[in-house]
Write a protein that holds these residues in place. Sequence first.
Motif, PDB file in Angstrom:
ATOM      1  N   LEU B 110       0.848  -1.196   0.000  1.00 40.80           N
ATOM      2  CA  LEU B 110       0.000   0.000   0.000  1.00 40.80           C
ATOM      3  C   LEU B 110       0.887   1.251   0.000  1.00 40.80           C
ATOM      4  N   VAL B 412      -4.715   6.521  -0.141  1.00 39.66           N
ATOM      5  CA  VAL B 412      -4.131   5.183  -0.131  1.00 39.66           C
ATOM      6  C   VAL B 412      -4.297   4.541  -1.508  1.00 39.66           C
ATOM      7  N   TYR B 413      -3.165   4.274  -2.157  1.00 41.14           N
ATOM      8  CA  TYR B 413      -3.177   3.582  -3.447  1.00 41.14           C
ATOM      9  C   TYR B 413      -2.931   2.097  -3.216  1.00 41.14           C
ATOM     10  N   GLY B 414      -3.918   1.298  -3.540  1.00 42.27           N
ATOM     11  CA  GLY B 414      -3.786  -0.140  -3.347  1.00 42.27           C
ATOM     12  C   GLY B 414      -3.794  -0.902  -4.652  1.00 42.27           C
TER      13      GLY B 414
END
Lengths: 419, 419
Positions: B110, B412-414
Amino acid sequence: MQQSIEEYIVALAQRAKKASRQLAQLTSAQKDAALEAMAQGLEANTAQILVENAKDMAAGRENGLSAALLDRLALDEKRLAQMAEGLRSVKALEDPVGEVEGMVKRPNGLLIGCQRVPMGVVAIIYEARPNVTSDVAGLCIKAGNAAILRGGKEALHSNLALSKVLRDALKGTDCPEDALLYIDQGGREATTYLMQLNGLVDVLIPRGGAGLIQHVVKNATVPVIETGVGNCHVFVDETAKIDQAIDIVINGKTTRPAVCNALETLLVHRSIAAEFLPRCAQKLKEKGVEIRGCQRTREWIPDALPASEEDYATEFLDLILAVRVVDGLDEAIAHVQRYSTGHSECIVTENYSNAQAFLQQVDAAAVYVNASTRFTDGFEFGLGAEIGISTQKLHARGPMGLKALTTTKYIVYGSGQIR
Amino acid sequence: MQQSIEEYIVALAQRAKKASRQLAQLTSAQKDAALEAMAQGLEANTAQILVENAKDMAAGRENGLSAALLDRLALDEKRLAQMAEGLRSVKALEDPVGEVEGMVKRPNGLLIGCQRVPMGVVAIIYEARPNVTSDVAGLCIKAGNAAILRGGKEALHSNLALSKVLRDALKGTDCPEDALLYIDQGGREATTYLMQLNGLVDVLIPRGGAGLIQHVVKNATVPVIETGVGNCHVFVDETAKIDQAIDIVINGKTTRPAVCNALETLLVHRSIAAEFLPRCAQKLKEKGVEIRGCQRTREWIPDALPASEEDYATEFLDLILAVRVVDGLDEAIAHVQRYSTGHSECIVTENYSNAQAFLQQVDAAAVYVNASTRFTDGFEFGLGAEIGISTQKLHARGPMGLKALTTTKYIVYGSGQIR
C-alpha cells in the motif's frame, strides 16, 4: 468535611497538571524506563489483576452483558502479556517531543522555531475494555502527558487494579505517579465536570460508540478530538476487477463487523451490477451477511431486503450491508458526501481518472483505491500505535499516534529585538 | 412562509458546504484569479463602501462608541487600498493545498500519503472591524474554504457592503459566490445556531475579546479554535542587560497596549530590582503607564499602586502594568504558570541555562529570550498573513496562517490489498 464531586475532579485535574509539568521535563530515557516498569508491573501482578477482572466478568454475566461485550471485558494471562508487550512497543517508538521544526532566521535576526511539546493533561473516556487503560496510559506518558482516565463502569474492578499496578510501578521511576489518574467515583456527574475543566484539561478524547461521542461533543467545553464513528463505503466502478472487488467487500464487511473501519454500504455501478452483484451476494450470504438493497439491487439479489433511507445513514457494526446501484462516479460520490461520517471510503476501479477523482473529491480521513477500508488503523498505517481514529478535521485526522498527543510551541531566540 | 432563524442559518451553511466542495477542486491559479477580482472589486467600489461605512460611523458616534472603537470601525480610501493589497499579498502566498507529506510504501505494498486539503466550511465571528471581512475571506478562499462571516453589529452596513462587493467580484471567476456568506440577520440567536451545526461547519474561529471567546467556547459544539487572550509576562532575570530589558518592557507595554501580544505583567529578579526598577518606572511613567506593584516593587517605585491578586490575572489591554519582584527563576516560572493565558512569555537574561530552562518549562504559544512579546504575529513570524493567534493546543498554536485553515486526509493507493 465531605468533598463534592466537583472538588474531587478539580483536585484530580490539578494533580494531573502538576505531574504534566514534571513529565514535560523528562528525557526519552526516563520515560522509557517508566514504560518498562509499567510493563513489568503488569507481568508481576497478573494474578491479582485477573482476580479483579473476574469480579467484573461475574457482574457482567449477572447483568446480561452480550457475549461480544463480555469478550471485550475479559482479561487472561495472554491478554495481559499483550498489554505488557504493547507498553514495550510504545517504549520502542521514537519520542516526538523536543524536535524543532523549521527554525528560521527572520530579517531582524530573531531565530524562530516550532518545537514539538507535550499537550499537558489528556483525558480519555472509554468503554468497558480494560486493555485500553494500559494502552492509553503508555501512549500519554511516552508523549510526556499526564492521563486522566475513565473507563466503563462494567470494567471498574479491572481498571482500578490496572491503574493501581501501573501507578505503583511508576514509584521507582522518575515519572510522577500522578502521570496516571483514574476517576473512581462520581458517575456521569464526574465526567461532566471533567469535560468543562478548561485550563486544566488540555484535550479530551472519547473512545467508544456514537452515543458516548455525541454526549461528549455536546457537553464538553475543553477541546475534544472526536473518534471513531465510521459509516464506510466501497464503490465498485464499472471497470473494477470483479474478484478484487468481492475480496475487498467481504474483507471490509465480515472480518470484524463491530469496528469503525468496517464496511457499511456498497455502491455498485449499474453497468457491472449484473455480473458483480449475484456473485458478491453469494459470498456475503455464505458469511451470514444480511443485505438491504435499493430497487435495482434487488433485481440482481431478489432475496435482499429493501433498504430504507435510514439504512444508508446507519453504522450497523453488524453483519448487515446496505447496497445501492448508481449510474456512475458522480452519483457514487454524491451518495458518499451525503452519508459519510468522514472515516474511510474506497473506490474499486481500473479507470485511472475515476481513481484520481475519487481520491480528490471524497472528504474523509482515509480515501482508498483498490484496498480494504479495514486498513485504517495506526499499526497498519505505520504509526506504531494508536490512541484512536479521529473523524474530525482539527488537529489530527485518521489514525492518531504519538504525534497527535503533542502540540507545538514557538521558541524565539532574540538579542534585544523590539518592534 | 416565514423562514425561522434556524432554517436561515442551516440553509446558509448548506450553501457554504456546497461551495466548499467546488472550491476544494479549484487550482491555485483559479483561486488567485478570484483574489485578484476581489481586490479590484474593493478598488472599484470604494466610494459606495465608504457611504455605507459613514452610516455605521454616524450610528457609532450617536451610540457613544469610544474613540478606540470608532477608529477600528472607520474606513477610508487608504484603508480600503490596504485591504485590496492584503488580498493581493494572500494571492502571492504559496497555496498549501494538495501537497502530500511523507508518502510511504507499506510492507503489503500500500502507498499511503497524507495530503493537505481544505477544511471545508470555516465560520468566523468577529467584532466591529470591517477590514477583517476581506482579510479572512481572502485567507479562507486561498486555502480552498468557504467562509461564513459574522461581524459586530456596529459594522453591519460596512460589512454588508463589503461582502456584496466581494461576492459580486467572484461572479466573473471560477470561484463560487457562496465561498463568502455573511450572516445578515438573526442576532445572537443566529450565531448560537451556527455554533452547533456539526457536520456543516468544520471549524469556528472567534476573533475578539475575552467575552466573545468565552461565549463561543461555552456554547459551541462544532470544533473551535480559541484565539487571542494574552496575559503576557516579561521576566527580567538578575543577569539581564538593563537597557535591553527596559526597551523590551517599554515596547511590550506601550506600542499597542490594546492588542493580545502586549505586555501585562513584569517580573523582576530581586537582585536587579534596585538598579532596574527605578529606571524602568521612569520610562514607563513618561509613556503614561500606571504601575501596580507588589510590596517589594513599591520599595523601589514608591508611587506605584499596590497590585492585587486580580491585577496579576488581568489582561489590562491598557496603559497599566502589574509588577512583581521574585526571588529567582523558579518563582518567576511558577508565577507565569499560574497566571499565563498561554500566549507569549519572555525572559530577559544573559544566563544561558536560565534562558534554556525558561524556553523549556514555560508552556505558551510563543516563548522568547531577549525580545519583545509584540512579535507574536503572523507577519512577524513569516507566515505572510494571519487569521488569528491560537491560544489553545489543538491543531494550531500561536499565529495561524494559511496552513491552519487546512487539514489532511490519508490517500491510499492499493492493488487489491485486504487485511
